[in-house]
Design a protein around this motif. Structure first.
Motif, PDB file in Angstrom:
ATOM      1  N   ILE A  26       0.838  -1.201   0.000  1.00  0.00           N
ATOM      2  CA  ILE A  26       0.000   0.000   0.000  1.00  0.00           C
ATOM      3  C   ILE A  26       0.871   1.249   0.000  1.00  0.00           C
ATOM      4  N   GLN A  58       0.573   3.512  -3.271  1.00  0.00           N
ATOM      5  CA  GLN A  58      -0.342   4.626  -3.023  1.00  0.00           C
ATOM      6  C   GLN A  58       0.371   5.813  -2.416  1.00  0.00           C
ATOM      7  N   THR A  88      -3.619   1.762  -8.193  1.00  0.00           N
ATOM      8  CA  THR A  88      -3.258   0.855  -7.088  1.00  0.00           C
ATOM      9  C   THR A  88      -3.638  -0.585  -7.429  1.00  0.00           C
ATOM     10  N   ALA A  90      -0.756   2.926   6.436  1.00  0.00           N
ATOM     11  CA  ALA A  90      -1.037   1.691   5.712  1.00  0.00           C
ATOM     12  C   ALA A  90      -1.339   0.551   6.678  1.00  0.00           C
ATOM     13  N   THR A  92      -2.266  -3.852  -4.716  1.00  0.00           N
ATOM     14  CA  THR A  92      -2.990  -4.198  -3.490  1.00  0.00           C
ATOM     15  C   THR A  92      -4.233  -5.015  -3.806  1.00  0.00           C
ATOM     16  N   GLU A 149      -4.768   0.942   7.810  1.00  0.00           N
ATOM     17  CA  GLU A 149      -5.729   0.498   6.801  1.00  0.00           C
ATOM     18  C   GLU A 149      -5.892  -1.015   6.813  1.00  0.00           C
TER      19      GLU A 149
END
Length: 492
Positions: A99, A103, A190, A110, A193, A113
């Motif tokens: 991530i 990103q 992205t 991250a 992921t 998240e």
């Protein structure tokens, strides 16, 4: 710079689409380069750039898998989700690294998240034994009346780049538990992921075709909306794209669930805890470089405390360190790509033309110690007219507009003046003002004396006005999107 090793490299199959359990390239052979926004020299890989043929094959696979998956029932389906949750936990650091790399967000963000994604998955698994109907009185003798839910069918899940794991998870998990089969189309910014997420469900033993992954951009999204075998589209992203999806499927009554933009305000009253408000605004405006639908993009401040608020805020913003997400010394990450850099710079320039004054930031980061990347200075502007473009429209970058308010009622008027209604926050010592703000703020997620970003994993992630259309996600109400009600009367 104190950076830690954080170079997860995509394996070859992760560059492909996942269709009916097989990792396959796009039919036309086209690819798209995925580059680390913190370091343009770091190319993550060449991912599939899909078109209509790829989407149609994925939809066909999902449709073929639907009868068997629906017949499995929610409790059995939940077992696959629980297995995926265990695997995600084992691979949490791998996900966080990926991530951050693609990103850009801080590694700590991250990791948060990933934790949020696991919480959403746990909540969804717990709903398996609650996903039923009700019995009802019958008007005739020897008759049994009841209601139940059925999955709507194949769903398209279109997710954004700012939460490349959490948002796909809170779409995939309820879609699968409900008995729908799915085609996930993540943002082309992205793709890694999303590939990792699909891999986790595959490792958990999910039957082929139940979850398919199609990488790509506009062409893939339009094909998903146009395919007549797709019963619903769950989308998170911009108002413009969400509206296009809704209009594009309206002729065939396509079911849509749309989580759209935000222009969120923190109202700072004249009796507020100024330090608390400053801390909340700091995190809300500049966490993840302001790239959240619930980010604090406006501080609506009573003129009686404006100077004190600005003095404390600007001192802290000016001290923030911008850098790569995998540098433990970084406090603000880069934005996701050069287009977001330019959009933020254009927004600042437009605000200045409207009379706003830049108190700190306002440009690119000039630091020869940083690799070439998408680094923006955290920016605070004062004297922003409440009806100016910066105060009304989403920037999606580390830019905060400070808007003056003359009292509580004026502050709420300004906060409600935008077309969006994602998050609303008030800082006040008055209990009556707190309750009045919760009652009157036109936002789906409301906060008092705390940061105004997001909600718990088990509370609806929901907006009002142009921020939301359809049932909210991360809630029991989500089943009203993925399922449809039926009633039955049985005489005996």
């Amino acid at each position: 710079m104190g950076r830690v090793p954080n170079r997860y490299t995509a394996r070859p199959h992760q560059l492909l689409n996942l269709v009916d359990g097989q990792w396959v390239p796009a039919e036309a052979g086209q690819t798209r380069e995925n580059v680390n926004p913190a370091d343009f020299g770091d190319v993550i890989g060449e991912f599939a750039e899909s078109g209509g043929v790829d989407v149609d094959r994925a939809v066909d696979a999902a449709a073929d898998a639907l009868p068997r998956w629906r017949a499995a029932g929610p409790i059995r389906r939940a077992e696959y989700l629980a297995a995926a949750g265990r695997i995600l936990g084992e691979r949490a650091e791998e996900f966080a690294s990926a991530i951050t790399r693609e990103q850009g967000k801080l590694l700590t963000e991250a990791r948060g998240e990933v934790a949020r994604s696991r919480a959403v998955l746990d909540f969804t698994v717990g709903q398996a034994r609650l996903l039923g109907g009700v019995t009802a009185p019958a008007e005739e003798e020897r008759t049994f009346a009841y209601t139940f839910r059925r999955p709507i069918g194949v769903v398209g899940l279109v997710s954004p780049w700012n939460f490349p794991l959490a948002i796909p998870m809170w779409k995939v998990a309820p879609a699968l538990l409900s008995g729908c089969t799915a085609v996930l189309k993540p943002s082309p910014l992205t793709p890694l992921t999303a590939a990792l997420l699909a891999e986790v469900f595959q490792e958990a033993g999910l039957p082929d075709g139940v979850l398919n992954l199609v990488q790509g951009d506009v062409a893939a999204g339009e094909a998903l909306v146009a395919n007549p075998r797709v019963a619903g589209i769950s989308f998170t992203g911009s108002l413009a794209v969400g509206t296009a999806i809704h209009v594009g499927g309206a002729h065939r009554l396509l079911r849509t669930q749309l989580e759209l933009g935000g222009k969120n305000a923190v109202v700072v009253c004249d009796d507020a805890d100024i330090d608390g408000a400053v801390s909340a605004v700091l995190g809300g405006a500049f966490g993840q470089a302001g790239q959240r639908c619930s980010a604090t993009s406006r501080a609506v401040v009573d003129v009686r405390v404006r100077e004190e608020f600005l003095d404390r805020l600007v001192a802290r913003v000016a001290a923030l360190r911008v850098g790569p997400g995998d540098d433990p010394d970084s406090q603000v990450c880069p934005v996701v790509n050069e287009a977001r850099v330019q959009a933020a710079l254009d927004a600042v320039a437009g605000a200045q033309r409207a009379g706003a004054k830049v108190l700190c930031g306002g440009g690119r980061v000039d630091d020869p110690g940083l690799p070439q990347g998408c680094y923006l200075q955290p920016t605070v502007l004062r004297d922003v007219p409440w009806d100016s473009e910066l105060a009304q429209e989403e920037v999606f970058g580390p830019v905060l507009a400070v808007v003056d308010a003359d009292g509580f009622d004026d502050a709420l008027r300004i906060a409600n003046s935008v077309r969006y209604g994602m998050s609303g926050t008030v800082f006040t010592a008055s209990q009556s003002r707190a309750f009045a703000a919760v009652e009157r703020l036109e936002a789906g997620m409301l906060h008092v004396n705390r940061p105004g970003v997001g909600a718990y994993a088990h509370l609806p992630h929901v907006g009002s006005k142009a921020s939301q259309y359809g049932p909210p996600e991360c809630s029991p109400q989500v089943w009203d999107f993925y399922t449809e009600w039926h009633s039955a009367c049985m005489s005996y």
